[in-house]
Each structure stands twice: as C-alpha cells, then as structure tokens.
Design an enzyme around this catalytic site. Structure first.
Site, PDB file in Angstrom:
ATOM      1  N   GLY A  20      -2.966   7.818  -7.898  1.00 24.73           N
ATOM      2  CA  GLY A  20      -1.835   7.965  -8.823  1.00 24.73           C
ATOM      3  C   GLY A  20      -1.998   7.069 -10.038  1.00 24.73           C
ATOM      4  O   GLY A  20      -2.981   6.332 -10.173  1.00 24.73           O
ATOM      5  N   PHE A  21      -1.019   7.132 -10.899  1.00 28.62           N
ATOM      6  CA  PHE A  21      -1.027   6.336 -12.137  1.00 28.62           C
ATOM      7  C   PHE A  21      -1.128   4.839 -11.819  1.00 28.62           C
ATOM      8  O   PHE A  21      -2.113   4.169 -12.183  1.00 28.62           O
ATOM      9  CB  PHE A  21       0.256   6.684 -12.911  1.00 28.62           C
ATOM     10  CG  PHE A  21       0.649   5.755 -14.014  1.00 28.62           C
ATOM     11  CD1 PHE A  21      -0.282   5.308 -14.944  1.00 28.62           C
ATOM     12  CD2 PHE A  21       1.979   5.357 -14.149  1.00 28.62           C
ATOM     13  CE1 PHE A  21       0.105   4.463 -15.983  1.00 28.62           C
ATOM     14  CE2 PHE A  21       2.371   4.518 -15.176  1.00 28.62           C
ATOM     15  CZ  PHE A  21       1.433   4.056 -16.091  1.00 28.62           C
TER      16      PHE A  21
ATOM     17  N   ASP B  23      -2.659  11.648   4.379  1.00 25.52           N
ATOM     18  CA  ASP B  23      -1.215  11.606   4.168  1.00 25.52           C
ATOM     19  C   ASP B  23      -0.655  10.478   5.039  1.00 25.52           C
ATOM     20  O   ASP B  23      -0.693  10.558   6.268  1.00 25.52           O
ATOM     21  CB  ASP B  23      -0.623  12.962   4.578  1.00 25.52           C
ATOM     22  CG  ASP B  23       0.886  13.013   4.393  1.00 25.52           C
ATOM     23  OD1 ASP B  23       1.535  11.953   4.291  1.00 25.52           O
ATOM     24  OD2 ASP B  23       1.426  14.136   4.375  1.00 25.52           O
ATOM     25  N   VAL B  24      -0.141   9.433   4.384  1.00 25.84           N
ATOM     26  CA  VAL B  24       0.256   8.233   5.144  1.00 25.84           C
ATOM     27  C   VAL B  24       1.528   8.433   5.969  1.00 25.84           C
ATOM     28  O   VAL B  24       1.955   7.518   6.670  1.00 25.84           O
ATOM     29  CB  VAL B  24       0.402   6.982   4.241  1.00 25.84           C
ATOM     30  CG1 VAL B  24      -0.936   6.614   3.628  1.00 25.84           C
ATOM     31  CG2 VAL B  24       1.479   7.161   3.179  1.00 25.84           C
TER      32      VAL B  24
ATOM     33  N   SER C  17       3.875   7.631  -3.269  1.00 25.38           N
ATOM     34  CA  SER C  17       5.164   8.334  -3.348  1.00 25.38           C
ATOM     35  C   SER C  17       5.187   9.174  -4.616  1.00 25.38           C
ATOM     36  O   SER C  17       4.703   8.722  -5.657  1.00 25.38           O
ATOM     37  CB  SER C  17       6.348   7.351  -3.422  1.00 25.38           C
ATOM     38  OG  SER C  17       7.569   8.084  -3.545  1.00 25.38           O
TER      39      SER C  17
ATOM     40  N   ASN D 211       4.340   3.405   8.870  1.00 24.95           N
ATOM     41  CA  ASN D 211       2.915   3.407   9.242  1.00 24.95           C
ATOM     42  C   ASN D 211       2.138   2.301   8.537  1.00 24.95           C
ATOM     43  O   ASN D 211       1.276   1.643   9.140  1.00 24.95           O
ATOM     44  CB  ASN D 211       2.280   4.762   8.916  1.00 24.95           C
ATOM     45  CG  ASN D 211       2.757   5.845   9.865  1.00 24.95           C
ATOM     46  OD1 ASN D 211       3.125   5.566  11.003  1.00 24.95           O
ATOM     47  ND2 ASN D 211       2.776   7.086   9.398  1.00 24.95           N
TER      48      ASN D 211
ATOM     49  N   ALA E 297       5.872  -1.063  -3.033  1.00 29.58           N
ATOM     50  CA  ALA E 297       6.283  -0.628  -4.376  1.00 29.58           C
ATOM     51  C   ALA E 297       7.680  -0.042  -4.259  1.00 29.58           C
ATOM     52  O   ALA E 297       7.866   1.067  -3.770  1.00 29.58           O
ATOM     53  CB  ALA E 297       5.317   0.425  -4.902  1.00 29.58           C
TER      54      ALA E 297
ATOM     55  N   TYR F  84      14.728  10.072  -3.436  1.00 28.26           N
ATOM     56  CA  TYR F  84      13.855   8.961  -3.850  1.00 28.26           C
ATOM     57  C   TYR F  84      14.564   7.630  -3.651  1.00 28.26           C
ATOM     58  O   TYR F  84      14.020   6.695  -3.046  1.00 28.26           O
ATOM     59  CB  TYR F  84      13.486   9.154  -5.318  1.00 28.26           C
ATOM     60  CG  TYR F  84      12.494   8.166  -5.868  1.00 28.26           C
ATOM     61  CD1 TYR F  84      11.218   8.046  -5.329  1.00 28.26           C
ATOM     62  CD2 TYR F  84      12.817   7.377  -6.973  1.00 28.26           C
ATOM     63  CE1 TYR F  84      10.294   7.152  -5.869  1.00 28.26           C
ATOM     64  CE2 TYR F  84      11.895   6.486  -7.514  1.00 28.26           C
ATOM     65  CZ  TYR F  84      10.639   6.375  -6.955  1.00 28.26           C
ATOM     66  OH  TYR F  84       9.727   5.489  -7.487  1.00 28.26           O
TER      67      TYR F  84
END
Ligand code: UDP
Length: 311
Positions: A10-11, A56-57, A75, A99, A114, A145
């Site tokens: 991701g970014f 996939d965590v 996320s 996890n 994060a 979210y």
C-alpha cells in the site's frame, strides 16, 4: 531488526518498507493486494533484505524465524475503498489485528498499530487531542472503518495489559505523497488527477470542511520514532496546517496551472464526512521530539510529479 509490515504494497506500507530497509533492517512485507499494488514495491525485487508474502492477514499468519517488530498497516483506508470492502475492512481491523498481535506475542516482537484520526469521527472537539473519545456513528457508511480501528486499538491495549506486549498506537491524520492510488477516491489523488487532465476539481458539499495534509516523509519519520520509543498510549501524527477543501482545490489548480476551475458536487459528500479535522500534535512533539517539516507547498510538487507518471 527483522520486521513484518502488513499492507506492505500500500501507500504507507511501501514507504515504511523503504525506511526500514534504508536503516539496515530486514523486512517481510505482507499484503493480499485488494487495495495494495505490487508496483509500489517493485523496486525492492532482488533486495536480499526484503521478502514479500501475498497473504490475507485475516487468516492465520505463519512467519518462519524470529521477528523483532510487527507493524500492522493492512487495511482499506480511503472512504471509497472501505465503502467497497466494508466486511474486509472490519475483518482486517478485528481479525487481522488479532492475528498480528498473536504473532507478535509468539515471537516476542514489538507491535505497532496503524490507527487513524477517524477514531474521532465527526469531531465535536477541535483540534483533536488523544484524550478526546470521538463522535462516531457506528452504523453510518464510515462506521466499518472507524469501529474496526477503535476495536483494533482496544485489542492492542488488551494485549499490552493482559500479556505485557510492547505495543504502540499511531493515529494517522490525512497523509499524501507519491504512491497514493490515483483512483482511491481521496481528495488528493482526485484533485491532482483532475488537474493534470485539465478537468474541473470536484469539491464535495460546499468545500467548507477542513483537513490538514501531511507529507508522507514526515509521517514515516514519526512512525519510526514511535516504534523505537517506550510510549504505549496512542499518539497523533499529523500536521496542524489546516485548510478548507475549497482552499486546497485552489492551491492544486494554482500549482498545476489548471484553468478548468472547480465544480461543486453537493450530493457526493458522504454522510458523516467530518466537518473539521486537525490534530493536536503536542504529544508527538513531547514524546518523540517530532514535528512536521514539509509544508504543503513543498510536498505537492513531488506528489504531482508522481501522478504525472500514472495519469
Ligand atoms: N472530497 C472532495 N472531492 C473529492 C474527494 C473528496 O471534496 O473529489 C472531500 C471529502 O468530502 C472530504 C475531504 O475531501 O470532506 C477529504 O476526503 P478524503 O476522501 O480525502 O478523506 P477523509 O479525510 O474524508 O478520510
């Protein structure tokens, strides 16, 4: 250190990988690529200190060998993404955090979560200090979210209190820079993409809502310091350079030389869109000796240069 970074493609995850590698650490990057992009880490291919695992965590995580730190950045993070993937967003904040915490505990690793300014919802207190408990609509469109991250913070503190796990929580405020996804729907890529195509910028509502945009390098510096310090409570990392979305649109048009102006899209403003957002970042200053160094007008040109290459 040997560190695991989730959301590595991701970014923010990809910039974190770069920073840890630059500091001489060994990095395992993990991502399921639903919103991440391997392009963001393509330059790390062949680096012997970097290893990528597509996973996939929200499912059990297996990592061979020792770990000194786990940084959980996986996320969906833009309103459009979490509206598209509401269940995955809730799962990665809840099951993914469980996890990754369990993995950190098993490996004796330090854990960094994060979290987000969305913890504060549509805030009734301004600016937002870490001791403000927020104004969140659990069942609104942004609830998936906000509540996922609130649960993730609660679980992180529970692991700290129950198991004595070394944990850190960062509440990240609006951050921009190279490697944001052009189509992630957020205001920075939307406006820059529109400006580079010579289109009018789409201001949702009347543009009076405010945000404070920090450049990614400032955030990464704060994250690195936070991981290494011994402070357990959440820390806001963001700039206090606040402006309205309308002001921001004018700045983007000015810097890009876009003459197409602005259009107001009243109906596109989603319910619960915070009217104001600015961190009180005094805790970060005190605890980390950190403060943002890159003003918007210095951070926008490299960001625009990046988007020029992908538009
Ligand atoms: N916004 C806008 N035009 C766009 C995209 C977003 O006016 O094309 C507004 C949005 O309504 C919000 C602000 O810009 O008030 C920041 O939105 P973003 O999606 O970047 O992230 P947020 O800070 O809301 O999480």
């Amino acid at each position: 250190m040997r560190v695991l970074i989730t959301g590595a493609a991701g970014f923010l995850g990809s910039h974190l990988c770069d920073r840890f590698l630059a500091e001489g650490h060994s990095v395992i990057g993990m991502d399921n690529l639903i919103t991440g992009n391997t392009q963001n880490i393509a330059h790390l291919a062949g680096n012997p200190d970097f290893h990528f695992i597509r996973h996939d965590v929200t499912n059990h995580i297996f990592v061979k060998g020792s770990l000194d730190a786990v940084l959980h950045f996986a996320s969906p993070a833009s309103p459009i993404d979490y509206l598209k993937f509401p269940i995955q967003t809730l799962k990665v904040g809840a099951l993914g955090t469980h996890n990754t915490l369990g993995l950190a505990l098993g490996k004796g690793a330090r854990f960094l979560l994060a979290s987000t300014s969305e913890i504060y919802g549509d805030p009734l207190v301004h600016p937002q200090r870490e001791d403000y408990h927020g104004n969140v609509d659990a069942i609104g469109p942004r609830g998936c979210y906000d509540e996922a991250k609130r649960f993730a913070e609660a679980l992180t503190m529970a692991y700290h209190r129950e198991h004595g796990l070394e944990t850190r929580i960062v509440r990240i405020f609006n951050t921009y820079g190279p490697r944001m996804r052009l189509d992630d729907g957020r205001v920075v890529p939307n406006f820059i993409g529109q400006a580079l195509r010579g289109e009018p910028l789409t201001v949702y509502g009347d543009g009076s809502q405010t945000r404070s945009f920090q450049y990614v390098d400032d955030l990464i510096e704060g994250l690195y310091r936070l991981l290494l310090c011994d402070f357990v409570e959440p820390v806001n990392i963001g700039t206090t350079e606040e402006m309205t979305i309308l002001q921001f649109a004018h700045i983007v048009n000015e810097i890009t030389g876009n003459a197409a102006g602005i259009v107001f899209k009243q109906q596109d403003r989603i319910k619960g869109d915070p009217q104001t957002r600015r961190p009180d970042n005094s805790r970060a200053k005190t605890v980390l000796g950190w403060e943002p160094k890159i003003p918007l007008r210095d951070g926008l040109p490299p960001t625009i240069a990046y988007f020029r290459g992908v538009v």
